[in-house]
Design a protein around this motif. Sequence first.
Motif, PDB file in Angstrom:
ATOM      1  N   LEU A  47      -1.204   2.033  12.239  1.00 55.02           N
ATOM      2  CA  LEU A  47      -0.228   2.710  11.673  1.00 55.02           C
ATOM      3  C   LEU A  47      -0.007   2.428  10.157  1.00 55.02           C
ATOM      4  CD1 LEU A  47       2.260   3.399  14.365  1.00 55.02           C
ATOM      5  CD2 LEU A  47       1.099   5.221  13.156  1.00 55.02           C
ATOM      6  N   MET A  48       0.080   1.080  10.036  1.00 54.85           N
ATOM      7  CA  MET A  48       0.344   0.541   8.495  1.00 54.85           C
ATOM      8  C   MET A  48      -0.825   1.120   7.796  1.00 54.85           C
ATOM      9  SD  MET A  48       1.164  -3.492   9.938  1.00 54.85           S
ATOM     10  CE  MET A  48       0.725  -4.204   8.074  1.00 54.85           C
ATOM     11  N   ALA A  49      -2.087   1.090   8.220  1.00 51.64           N
ATOM     12  CA  ALA A  49      -3.256   1.365   7.287  1.00 51.64           C
ATOM     13  C   ALA A  49      -3.028   3.050   7.134  1.00 51.64           C
ATOM     14  CB  ALA A  49      -4.391   1.380   8.134  1.00 51.64           C
ATOM     15  N   CYS A  50      -2.367   3.805   8.024  1.00 52.40           N
ATOM     16  CA  CYS A  50      -2.476   5.270   7.920  1.00 52.40           C
ATOM     17  C   CYS A  50      -1.259   5.492   6.798  1.00 52.40           C
ATOM     18  CB  CYS A  50      -2.041   5.975   9.128  1.00 52.40           C
ATOM     19  SG  CYS A  50      -3.373   6.090  10.211  1.00 52.40           S
ATOM     20  N   ILE A  51      -0.136   4.705   6.917  1.00 56.20           N
ATOM     21  CA  ILE A  51       0.903   5.163   5.885  1.00 56.20           C
ATOM     22  C   ILE A  51       0.280   4.620   4.512  1.00 56.20           C
ATOM     23  CG2 ILE A  51       3.088   4.005   5.087  1.00 56.20           C
ATOM     24  CD1 ILE A  51       3.567   3.463   8.047  1.00 56.20           C
ATOM     25  N   LEU A  52      -0.413   3.498   4.231  1.00 59.59           N
ATOM     26  CA  LEU A  52      -1.058   3.078   2.922  1.00 59.59           C
ATOM     27  C   LEU A  52      -2.009   4.279   2.438  1.00 59.59           C
ATOM     28  CD1 LEU A  52      -1.162  -0.615   3.512  1.00 59.59           C
ATOM     29  CD2 LEU A  52       0.224   0.482   1.863  1.00 59.59           C
ATOM     30  N   ALA A  53      -2.719   4.670   3.214  1.00 56.68           N
ATOM     31  CA  ALA A  53      -3.803   5.817   3.039  1.00 56.68           C
ATOM     32  C   ALA A  53      -2.967   7.091   2.605  1.00 56.68           C
ATOM     33  CB  ALA A  53      -4.710   5.850   4.324  1.00 56.68           C
ATOM     34  N   LEU A  54      -1.909   7.413   3.045  1.00 56.24           N
ATOM     35  CA  LEU A  54      -1.497   8.564   2.478  1.00 56.24           C
ATOM     36  C   LEU A  54      -1.123   8.690   1.019  1.00 56.24           C
ATOM     37  CD1 LEU A  54       1.434   9.408   5.351  1.00 56.24           C
ATOM     38  CD2 LEU A  54      -0.798  10.595   4.818  1.00 56.24           C
ATOM     39  N   ALA A  55      -0.821   7.501   0.635  1.00 55.54           N
ATOM     40  CA  ALA A  55      -0.663   7.302  -1.036  1.00 55.54           C
ATOM     41  C   ALA A  55      -1.847   7.715  -1.518  1.00 55.54           C
ATOM     42  CB  ALA A  55      -0.019   6.059  -1.369  1.00 55.54           C
ATOM     43  N   HIS A  56      -2.918   7.198  -1.014  1.00 61.51           N
ATOM     44  CA  HIS A  56      -4.412   7.290  -1.617  1.00 61.51           C
ATOM     45  C   HIS A  56      -4.877   8.635  -1.638  1.00 61.51           C
ATOM     46  CE1 HIS A  56      -8.562   6.631  -2.178  1.00 61.51           C
ATOM     47  NE2 HIS A  56      -9.001   7.491  -1.006  1.00 61.51           N
ATOM     48  N   CYS A  57      -4.491   9.395  -0.399  1.00 63.16           N
ATOM     49  CA  CYS A  57      -4.725  10.835  -0.271  1.00 63.16           C
ATOM     50  C   CYS A  57      -4.107  11.566  -1.060  1.00 63.16           C
ATOM     51  CB  CYS A  57      -4.744  11.422   1.301  1.00 63.16           C
ATOM     52  SG  CYS A  57      -5.497  10.345   2.568  1.00 63.16           S
TER      53      CYS A  57
END
Length: 246
Positions: A97-107
């Motif tokens: 979940l932490m990775a998904c939250i951080l990945a949203l900014a990248h996306c």
Amino acid sequence: MSFLVVLIITAAVVAVAHRCIHRMPWLWYGLAVALDLLYVAGVGLNFPPAALRVLAPVVQQGMAATSLFVIVMYCGVFAESSPVRRAIGPIRAELSLMACILALAHCLNYLSSYLGPLATHLDALAVNQQASLLVALVLFVLLIVLGATSVKGIKRAMRASVWKNVQRASYAFFGLIFVHEVLILYPAALKGVGDATSTLVVGAVVFGAYGVLRVGRFVLDRSCARAAASPRRNDLEEEASRVYVG
């Protein structure tokens, strides 16, 4: 070598804080959101270049998110009784979940860069960019699905067999991360850009080693399971033989 540095730092933080992550996951989700917002603020408010040089690989290029996904996936190559598996296994969902939250900014950051060409002509993008966009869209869908099913409330609401089948998509997700990385970086690597080349090399080692080790763990676990079952089967056959003779 930015990715390797971020991966080492992320692994060290997880190793030190795994108990805290298990006890207070919402604190760490909040920190992930704060890091995303810090990057957005840094771009909007023109933070000093030194600060942006740190935030760019960590958030914009998705290296922190990728590092967390690497840790989650590599957990599966260790034996159930290993210290790494005992420490990381209970927090795999939280790390995901932490990775998904951080990945949203990248996306969202890179989606904005594609909106112009997409609004006019797709062929305005280079072939590798078109391919990377297609892979990115698949990754985004998988990111939402895997992130949602990592939430404990949703997991409890699903049948165990369905949840397990959905989570198997993580293998495709992990592989596509590297494919996406190659499509984005190989033009710069061909031109001899140092950071692009080193990132691809590190990525190839990390993702390639995972594939080999994961297959090895699967084979070893199957072998151990068969070995454990053999004495039991022999005991049953011996018991049946004694009953028949008697």
